[in-house]
Design a protein around this motif. Structure first.
Motif, PDB file in Angstrom:
ATOM      1  N   LEU A   1       0.814  -1.220   0.000  1.00 23.16           N
ATOM      2  CA  LEU A   1       0.000   0.000   0.000  1.00 23.16           C
ATOM      3  C   LEU A   1       0.843   1.262   0.000  1.00 23.16           C
ATOM      4  O   LEU A   1       0.373   2.321  -0.391  1.00 23.16           O
ATOM      5  CB  LEU A   1      -0.926   0.024   1.219  1.00 23.16           C
ATOM      6  CG  LEU A   1      -2.183  -0.824   1.113  1.00 23.16           C
ATOM      7  CD1 LEU A   1      -2.895  -0.863   2.447  1.00 23.16           C
ATOM      8  CD2 LEU A   1      -3.106  -0.292   0.034  1.00 23.16           C
TER       9      LEU A   1
ATOM     10  N   ARG B   1       1.439  -0.501  -7.115  1.00 19.18           N
ATOM     11  CA  ARG B   1       0.667  -1.542  -6.430  1.00 19.18           C
ATOM     12  C   ARG B   1       0.081  -2.523  -7.424  1.00 19.18           C
ATOM     13  O   ARG B   1       0.100  -3.731  -7.213  1.00 19.18           O
ATOM     14  CB  ARG B   1      -0.469  -0.933  -5.599  1.00 19.18           C
ATOM     15  CG  ARG B   1      -0.064  -0.424  -4.265  1.00 19.18           C
ATOM     16  CD  ARG B   1      -1.256  -0.196  -3.353  1.00 19.18           C
ATOM     17  NE  ARG B   1      -2.375   0.502  -3.943  1.00 19.18           N
ATOM     18  CZ  ARG B   1      -2.526   1.821  -3.955  1.00 19.18           C
ATOM     19  NH1 ARG B   1      -1.608   2.593  -3.427  1.00 19.18           N
ATOM     20  NH2 ARG B   1      -3.586   2.367  -4.497  1.00 19.18           N
ATOM     21  N   PHE B   2      -0.456  -1.979  -8.532  1.00 23.74           N
ATOM     22  CA  PHE B   2      -1.044  -2.863  -9.533  1.00 23.74           C
ATOM     23  C   PHE B   2       0.028  -3.727 -10.182  1.00 23.74           C
ATOM     24  O   PHE B   2      -0.192  -4.910 -10.432  1.00 23.74           O
ATOM     25  CB  PHE B   2      -1.819  -2.066 -10.587  1.00 23.74           C
ATOM     26  CG  PHE B   2      -2.711  -2.945 -11.410  1.00 23.74           C
ATOM     27  CD1 PHE B   2      -3.920  -3.386 -10.906  1.00 23.74           C
ATOM     28  CD2 PHE B   2      -2.333  -3.346 -12.678  1.00 23.74           C
ATOM     29  CE1 PHE B   2      -4.740  -4.213 -11.651  1.00 23.74           C
ATOM     30  CE2 PHE B   2      -3.149  -4.172 -13.444  1.00 23.74           C
ATOM     31  CZ  PHE B   2      -4.360  -4.608 -12.925  1.00 23.74           C
TER      32      PHE B   2
ATOM     33  N   GLU C   1      -8.354  -4.157  -5.425  1.00 25.62           N
ATOM     34  CA  GLU C   1      -7.930  -3.338  -6.571  1.00 25.62           C
ATOM     35  C   GLU C   1      -7.636  -4.172  -7.809  1.00 25.62           C
ATOM     36  O   GLU C   1      -7.719  -3.669  -8.920  1.00 25.62           O
ATOM     37  CB  GLU C   1      -6.649  -2.554  -6.224  1.00 25.62           C
ATOM     38  CG  GLU C   1      -6.888  -1.254  -5.546  1.00 25.62           C
ATOM     39  CD  GLU C   1      -5.596  -0.488  -5.322  1.00 25.62           C
ATOM     40  OE1 GLU C   1      -5.704   0.723  -5.075  1.00 25.62           O
ATOM     41  OE2 GLU C   1      -4.496  -1.062  -5.390  1.00 25.62           O
ATOM     42  N   ASN C   2      -7.266  -5.422  -7.613  1.00 34.30           N
ATOM     43  CA  ASN C   2      -6.908  -6.280  -8.734  1.00 34.30           C
ATOM     44  C   ASN C   2      -7.916  -7.428  -8.793  1.00 34.30           C
ATOM     45  O   ASN C   2      -7.840  -8.369  -7.995  1.00 34.30           O
ATOM     46  CB  ASN C   2      -5.475  -6.800  -8.564  1.00 34.30           C
ATOM     47  CG  ASN C   2      -4.977  -7.546  -9.780  1.00 34.30           C
ATOM     48  OD1 ASN C   2      -5.716  -8.285 -10.415  1.00 34.30           O
ATOM     49  ND2 ASN C   2      -3.714  -7.353 -10.093  1.00 34.30           N
TER      50      ASN C   2
ATOM     51  N   SER D   1       0.775  -6.426  -7.600  1.00 33.62           N
ATOM     52  CA  SER D   1      -0.310  -7.405  -7.475  1.00 33.62           C
ATOM     53  C   SER D   1      -0.453  -8.231  -8.750  1.00 33.62           C
ATOM     54  O   SER D   1      -0.773  -9.424  -8.681  1.00 33.62           O
ATOM     55  CB  SER D   1      -1.632  -6.735  -7.084  1.00 33.62           C
ATOM     56  OG  SER D   1      -2.084  -5.858  -8.089  1.00 33.62           O
TER      57      SER D   1
ATOM     58  N   ARG E   1       3.077   2.093  -1.873  1.00 30.90           N
ATOM     59  CA  ARG E   1       3.418   2.465  -3.245  1.00 30.90           C
ATOM     60  C   ARG E   1       2.240   3.185  -3.905  1.00 30.90           C
ATOM     61  O   ARG E   1       1.101   3.095  -3.445  1.00 30.90           O
ATOM     62  CB  ARG E   1       3.770   1.208  -4.068  1.00 30.90           C
ATOM     63  CG  ARG E   1       4.811   0.307  -3.437  1.00 30.90           C
ATOM     64  CD  ARG E   1       6.149   0.956  -3.323  1.00 30.90           C
ATOM     65  NE  ARG E   1       6.665   1.151  -4.668  1.00 30.90           N
ATOM     66  CZ  ARG E   1       7.834   1.685  -4.950  1.00 30.90           C
ATOM     67  NH1 ARG E   1       8.595   2.100  -3.993  1.00 30.90           N
ATOM     68  NH2 ARG E   1       8.235   1.834  -6.185  1.00 30.90           N
ATOM     69  N   ASN E   2       2.515   3.893  -5.011  1.00 29.94           N
ATOM     70  CA  ASN E   2       1.413   4.520  -5.743  1.00 29.94           C
ATOM     71  C   ASN E   2       0.560   3.446  -6.409  1.00 29.94           C
ATOM     72  O   ASN E   2       0.944   2.282  -6.478  1.00 29.94           O
ATOM     73  CB  ASN E   2       1.952   5.551  -6.747  1.00 29.94           C
ATOM     74  CG  ASN E   2       2.788   4.917  -7.840  1.00 29.94           C
ATOM     75  OD1 ASN E   2       2.412   3.906  -8.427  1.00 29.94           O
ATOM     76  ND2 ASN E   2       3.935   5.503  -8.114  1.00 29.94           N
ATOM     77  N   ARG E   3      -0.580   3.847  -6.922  1.00 34.23           N
ATOM     78  CA  ARG E   3      -1.541   2.879  -7.475  1.00 34.23           C
ATOM     79  C   ARG E   3      -0.933   2.057  -8.614  1.00 34.23           C
ATOM     80  O   ARG E   3      -1.140   0.845  -8.682  1.00 34.23           O
ATOM     81  CB  ARG E   3      -2.784   3.620  -7.956  1.00 34.23           C
ATOM     82  CG  ARG E   3      -3.946   2.711  -8.269  1.00 34.23           C
ATOM     83  CD  ARG E   3      -5.214   3.525  -8.493  1.00 34.23           C
ATOM     84  NE  ARG E   3      -6.391   2.717  -8.366  1.00 34.23           N
ATOM     85  CZ  ARG E   3      -6.900   1.998  -9.358  1.00 34.23           C
ATOM     86  NH1 ARG E   3      -6.324   1.980 -10.519  1.00 34.23           N
ATOM     87  NH2 ARG E   3      -7.992   1.294  -9.162  1.00 34.23           N
ATOM     88  N   HIS E   4      -0.173   2.699  -9.499  1.00 35.86           N
ATOM     89  CA  HIS E   4       0.445   1.984 -10.611  1.00 35.86           C
ATOM     90  C   HIS E   4       1.419   0.918 -10.098  1.00 35.86           C
ATOM     91  O   HIS E   4       1.408  -0.223 -10.565  1.00 35.86           O
ATOM     92  CB  HIS E   4       1.169   2.962 -11.545  1.00 35.86           C
ATOM     93  CG  HIS E   4       1.932   2.279 -12.631  1.00 35.86           C
ATOM     94  ND1 HIS E   4       1.311   1.711 -13.724  1.00 35.86           N
ATOM     95  CD2 HIS E   4       3.264   2.035 -12.780  1.00 35.86           C
ATOM     96  CE1 HIS E   4       2.227   1.161 -14.501  1.00 35.86           C
ATOM     97  NE2 HIS E   4       3.414   1.338 -13.947  1.00 35.86           N
TER      98      HIS E   4
ATOM     99  N   HIS F   1      -7.659  -3.801   0.517  1.00 36.53           N
ATOM    100  CA  HIS F   1      -7.721  -2.884  -0.625  1.00 36.53           C
ATOM    101  C   HIS F   1      -6.824  -3.358  -1.768  1.00 36.53           C
ATOM    102  O   HIS F   1      -7.176  -3.194  -2.939  1.00 36.53           O
ATOM    103  CB  HIS F   1      -7.323  -1.463  -0.205  1.00 36.53           C
ATOM    104  CG  HIS F   1      -8.247  -0.859   0.799  1.00 36.53           C
ATOM    105  ND1 HIS F   1      -9.598  -0.701   0.584  1.00 36.53           N
ATOM    106  CD2 HIS F   1      -8.021  -0.394   2.045  1.00 36.53           C
ATOM    107  CE1 HIS F   1     -10.163  -0.153   1.636  1.00 36.53           C
ATOM    108  NE2 HIS F   1      -9.226   0.039   2.552  1.00 36.53           N
ATOM    109  N   ILE F   2      -5.663  -3.914  -1.436  1.00 34.39           N
ATOM    110  CA  ILE F   2      -4.742  -4.418  -2.459  1.00 34.39           C
ATOM    111  C   ILE F   2      -5.414  -5.537  -3.234  1.00 34.39           C
ATOM    112  O   ILE F   2      -5.340  -5.589  -4.460  1.00 34.39           O
ATOM    113  CB  ILE F   2      -3.430  -4.935  -1.823  1.00 34.39           C
ATOM    114  CG1 ILE F   2      -2.727  -3.818  -1.057  1.00 34.39           C
ATOM    115  CG2 ILE F   2      -2.505  -5.533  -2.874  1.00 34.39           C
ATOM    116  CD1 ILE F   2      -1.632  -4.306  -0.127  1.00 34.39           C
TER     117      ILE F   2
END
Length: 195
Positions: free
Chosen positions: A130, A137-138, A169-170, A141, A132-135, A165-166
């Motif tokens: 978490l 993290r994606f 998100e995926n 994941s 890390r930024n959204r990009h 949330h992680i």
């Protein structure tokens, strides 16, 4: 009614409370899932600091006769794709974990998983993704989804409550998580289980 039947009954009822003693059986169920059901089951174990997540993992490892086939990974901080892969390579015995391109490391990682015959992977402090930024993290994941597919090994993801949330998100990762157990703080008698 045996423990697995109780767990099944609670899971079929949706979000129910089960005895914390049964969490060990749920981890065991994931651990043995490939042999018993032909596919790996994955568990998300969450809860606030001090809820007993680490204690449960330690208890599970202590009850095993041979825990050499269980890989316990402390997610590095800060966590990047490169640092996670290199951490996994070190734990699997790669003498040169930082050598080569990312794709070469991933191929070696897959090879080491097959060679070492790992039966279960426990990713501790999964919430560190978490930070890390959204990009990023994606990307992480997505790599984990790829690792799940390549290795065909059951995983237990352990982290703070935000870890959920992680997973959410995926969608590909969320689909693969079979069970979610949320430990409540200072409560060793009941836990919340979600499918």
């Amino acid at each position: 009614m045996n423990t697995n039947e109780k767990i099944n009954q609670n899971i079929q009822n949706g979000s129910e409370c089960i005895s914390s003693k049964n969490i060990l059986n749920l981890i065991e169920r994931c651990h043995q899932s490939l042999n018993q059901y032909g596919e790996p089951y994955h568990l998300l174990l969450t809860g606030p600091t001090g809820a007993g997540k680490t204690t449960v993992i330690q208890q599970y490892l202590e009850k095993l006769e041979n825990n050499e086939k269980v890989l316990v990974v402390d997610i590095p901080l800060p966590c990047s794709l490169r640092s996670l892969i290199e951490t996994l390579l070190v734990l699997l015995g790669d003498p040169f974990p930082s050598k080569g391109t990312l794709e070469m490391k991933i191929r070696r990682l897959t090879h080491f998983f097959c060679y070492s015959k790992i039966e279960l992977v426990i990713l501790d402090d999964f919430h560190r993704l978490l930070s890390r930024n959204r990009h990023a993290r994606f990307e992480l994941s997505d790599f984990i989804v790829s690792l799940l597919k390549r290795t065909n090994v059951p995983f237990v993801f352990v982290g703070l409550e935000d870890t959920n949330h992680i997973i959410k998100e995926n969608a590909m990762l969320a689909r693969r998580v079979s069970f979610h157990v949320n430990l409540e703080p200072f409560n060793n008698e009941k836990v919340e289980v979600n499918v």
